[in-house]
Design a protein around this motif. Sequence first.
Motif, mmCIF file in Angstrom:
data_model
loop_
_atom_site.group_PDB
_atom_site.id
_atom_site.type_symbol
_atom_site.label_atom_id
_atom_site.label_comp_id
_atom_site.label_asym_id
_atom_site.label_seq_id
_atom_site.Cartn_x
_atom_site.Cartn_y
_atom_site.Cartn_z
ATOM 1 N N HIS A 125 0.820 -1.221 0.000
ATOM 2 C CA HIS A 125 0.000 0.000 0.000
ATOM 3 C C HIS A 125 0.854 1.271 0.000
ATOM 4 C CE1 HIS A 125 -3.343 -2.652 0.822
ATOM 5 N NE2 HIS A 125 -4.185 -1.651 0.946
ATOM 6 N N ILE A 170 0.667 -6.940 -5.020
ATOM 7 C CA ILE A 170 -0.475 -6.655 -4.158
ATOM 8 C C ILE A 170 -0.791 -7.922 -3.361
ATOM 9 C CG2 ILE A 170 -2.885 -5.896 -4.102
ATOM 10 C CD1 ILE A 170 -2.412 -4.623 -6.869
ATOM 11 N N HIS A 224 -3.289 -9.574 -2.211
ATOM 12 C CA HIS A 224 -4.286 -10.577 -2.615
ATOM 13 C C HIS A 224 -3.842 -11.348 -3.864
ATOM 14 C CE1 HIS A 224 -6.475 -8.626 0.444
ATOM 15 N NE2 HIS A 224 -6.580 -7.496 -0.227
ATOM 16 N N ASP A 260 -7.241 -6.712 5.617
ATOM 17 C CA ASP A 260 -7.605 -5.967 4.423
ATOM 18 C C ASP A 260 -8.943 -6.516 3.947
ATOM 19 O OD1 ASP A 260 -6.155 -4.105 2.184
ATOM 20 O OD2 ASP A 260 -7.700 -5.430 1.373
ATOM 21 N N HIS A 306 -10.341 -6.876 1.192
ATOM 22 C CA HIS A 306 -10.441 -7.687 -0.025
ATOM 23 C C HIS A 306 -9.803 -9.061 0.096
ATOM 24 C CE1 HIS A 306 -11.635 -3.749 -1.676
ATOM 25 N NE2 HIS A 306 -12.543 -4.541 -2.222
ATOM 26 N N SER A 355 -4.941 -2.872 -9.579
ATOM 27 C CA SER A 355 -5.573 -3.141 -8.284
ATOM 28 C C SER A 355 -5.811 -4.627 -8.088
ATOM 29 C CB SER A 355 -6.891 -2.386 -8.084
ATOM 30 O OG SER A 355 -7.984 -3.182 -8.493
ATOM 31 N N CYS A 356 -6.143 -5.003 -6.868
ATOM 32 C CA CYS A 356 -6.330 -6.424 -6.568
ATOM 33 C C CYS A 356 -7.524 -7.008 -7.311
ATOM 34 C CB CYS A 356 -6.459 -6.638 -5.061
ATOM 35 S SG CYS A 356 -7.761 -5.668 -4.293
ATOM 36 N N CYS A 359 -0.664 -1.266 -4.802
ATOM 37 C CA CYS A 359 -2.023 -0.709 -4.842
ATOM 38 C C CYS A 359 -2.066 0.618 -5.588
ATOM 39 C CB CYS A 359 -2.532 -0.482 -3.426
ATOM 40 S SG CYS A 359 -2.591 -1.969 -2.439
ATOM 41 N N CYS A 402 -5.188 3.106 -6.557
ATOM 42 C CA CYS A 402 -6.421 2.585 -5.950
ATOM 43 C C CYS A 402 -6.638 3.166 -4.564
ATOM 44 C CB CYS A 402 -6.377 1.064 -5.903
ATOM 45 S SG CYS A 402 -7.820 0.370 -5.119
ATOM 46 N N ILE A 403 -5.537 3.416 -3.847
ATOM 47 C CA ILE A 403 -5.697 3.964 -2.496
ATOM 48 C C ILE A 403 -5.166 5.407 -2.440
ATOM 49 C CG2 ILE A 403 -3.598 2.786 -1.611
ATOM 50 C CD1 ILE A 403 -6.937 3.475 0.224
ATOM 51 N N ASN A 427 -11.990 -1.469 -7.408
ATOM 52 C CA ASN A 427 -13.232 -1.948 -6.796
ATOM 53 C C ASN A 427 -13.997 -0.859 -6.036
ATOM 54 O OD1 ASN A 427 -11.579 -1.769 -4.486
ATOM 55 N ND2 ASN A 427 -10.924 -3.888 -4.762
ATOM 56 N N ARG A 475 -11.518 9.341 -2.599
ATOM 57 C CA ARG A 475 -10.529 8.269 -2.413
ATOM 58 C C ARG A 475 -9.344 8.381 -3.385
ATOM 59 N NH1 ARG A 475 -10.380 2.507 -0.509
ATOM 60 N NH2 ARG A 475 -9.336 1.297 -2.104
#
Length: 643
Positions: A65, A99, A101, A119, A121, A296-297, A357, A360-361, A378, A384
């Motif tokens: 992250h 990542i 995941h 997390d 996800h 992203s995941c 990530c 995405c974050i 997602n 965000r």
Amino acid sequence: MGLTIAQKIIKAHLLSGDMTPGSEVALRIDQTLTQDATGTMAYLEFESMGIDRVRTERSVAYIDHNTLQSGFENADDHRFIQSIAKKHGIYFSRPGNGICHQVHLERFGIPGKTLIGSDSHTPTGGGIGMLAFGAGGLDVAVAMGGGAYYITMPKMIKVNLTGKLRPFVTAKDVSLEILRILSVKGGVGYIIEWGGEGIKTLSVPERATITNMGTELGATTSIFPSDEITRAFLKAEGREDDYVALESDADAVYDRIIDIDLSLLKPLIACPHMPDNVVSVDSLKGTKVDQVCIGSCTNSSLLDMLKVAALLKGKTIKPEVSLSISPGSKQVLAMLADCGALTDILASGARVLECACGPCIGMGFSPNSGGVSLRTFNRNFEGRSGTADAKVYLVSPETAVAAALTGEITDPILLGEMPEIKMPDAFRIDDSAIIAPADAEEAKTLEILRGPNIKKFPESYPQEDSIRAELVLKVEDNITTDHIMPAGAKILPYRSNIPYLSQFCFGVCDKTFPERAKAAGKSIIVGGANYGQGSSREHAALVPLYLGVRVVITKSFARIHVANLINAGIMPLTFANADDYDKVSQGDMLSIEGVWAGMDSGKMTLKNETTGEEIPLVCAFTERQKAILKAGSLLAYTKEQLQ
Ligand code: MIC
Ligand code: SF4
């Protein structure tokens, strides 16, 4: 009566409780994962439990992250996590390895095992037949120490897939379709099992895209059977020995069945600012796009990236569009390089970002002001992305490429023929970025390395029999943990520094909240339905705790957040009648008498001292949860238990 796949795994891991929906069950956890943004806190919590070695079959700490390192903070956190992992028996996946995941699916996931991760996800693992849950850091710390993980026994939804996806319609569109059907609240209290003939047409990464976004439905988790497709994936990862077949019994009973014919689906898009705000891509055609982000995941597997590369091959993206591509793992990136697909991506004008990530974050690649960003991610919650007024849409990689090439929202079917993608039978296996822990002997000699950004946890407060406090903040439905405790490049480096983080709490809703809460001393928050959806970040409970919040009253809560509130010692209560939400206003003085008796009876009365009104509240705490609230936190409770 037959069992569903999830019920079978729960039964095999049941430590206590009965499997009737709604009652609390304690599960043995085989594997854990953490990522760095929640991991620092989780390991501090693990450390404070005083256990030498993790007691799980496999625990992995990922750094994915916070990889920007725009100051010493992230690097210090990485070093702390690496040193604590080595000492306590945890595998460490270095920054750049991917990542969590995606890497966990590739290298560690095993069908039929239980996994919890700090997390939300973590259910991505359901794509390979794991029973995988997102959890707060403290729950993960307890599981690493060999303690049980508690969930409310969910009900079961079965989604029956028939048919086959047409070209340019993808697993992501299946996720968006189920979000359209169920909404971001529709999965709360359920495990979603995917089955039917149609699943035979979906590879493990596609299944993982679907279980990944089950989180956006609020589901406890999502799972696919483990079948020959799972075996082929594990074989390609050199892990065929990890394969076990898993399916539900023919007479398994589901609380709800949803049928989706894959061949009827169209490319879909989730509009700002909620993942369930879904319409067809075609209905927005022509909307100008400023930015496109792929990764992203949810959508960063080799399959996704090969499709993207094939569609970009020989073309260049529109000059007005900025395109980022973040492969999900080093394995994916290396294989893209091996087969030349990376060259096609680079030649198109895309910016290749680290396997992390990233955007995405909100860690870089924020859109321009008021910009339209199409993302294969997602979540598109307000703010965000790092740009407050950006408009973020969620799409498949195919739809993302179509927008990058045309500069506007475009149905990817218009791209012509979908190039045939040949997936390799064997993946490139290189675990050099995964560092094994020290053996027990060496571990004794190892020191844990800390930096100045790691601050003390907030003090916890045992609940009292009577509460009197001001309603400092009243918020509406679907408040996410990104509203409560935003992330992004400016804030994320301070995840181990609660006092610093606290100044940003609820910043998206009301910038004056932190100051007002502090001034009030003790306080109460009121929210609408599905309060606390989204991320698993326990900071969304720890920071309000630090600011003095003692009680949160809502129409309903999201699963992980309500557990995090209890773990932090904040009492979550719900209105007996949702309409009573209107009977309180920000600034009112509220009180509750007889908390202990109320916890037992499941009923409390909220007195609005400002208006004189009495409002019935409900709660359904288990004995364990009552004990946690009385002790002040899960940590305090666990310490009491260990003594
Ligand atoms: C997210 O997608 O919101 C995150 C960042 O991965 C979070 C975890 C966190 O806040 O650190 C999640 O989903 O749990
Ligand atoms: Fe990372 Fe985004 Fe996945 Fe969260 S949702 S784990 S930030 S890639």
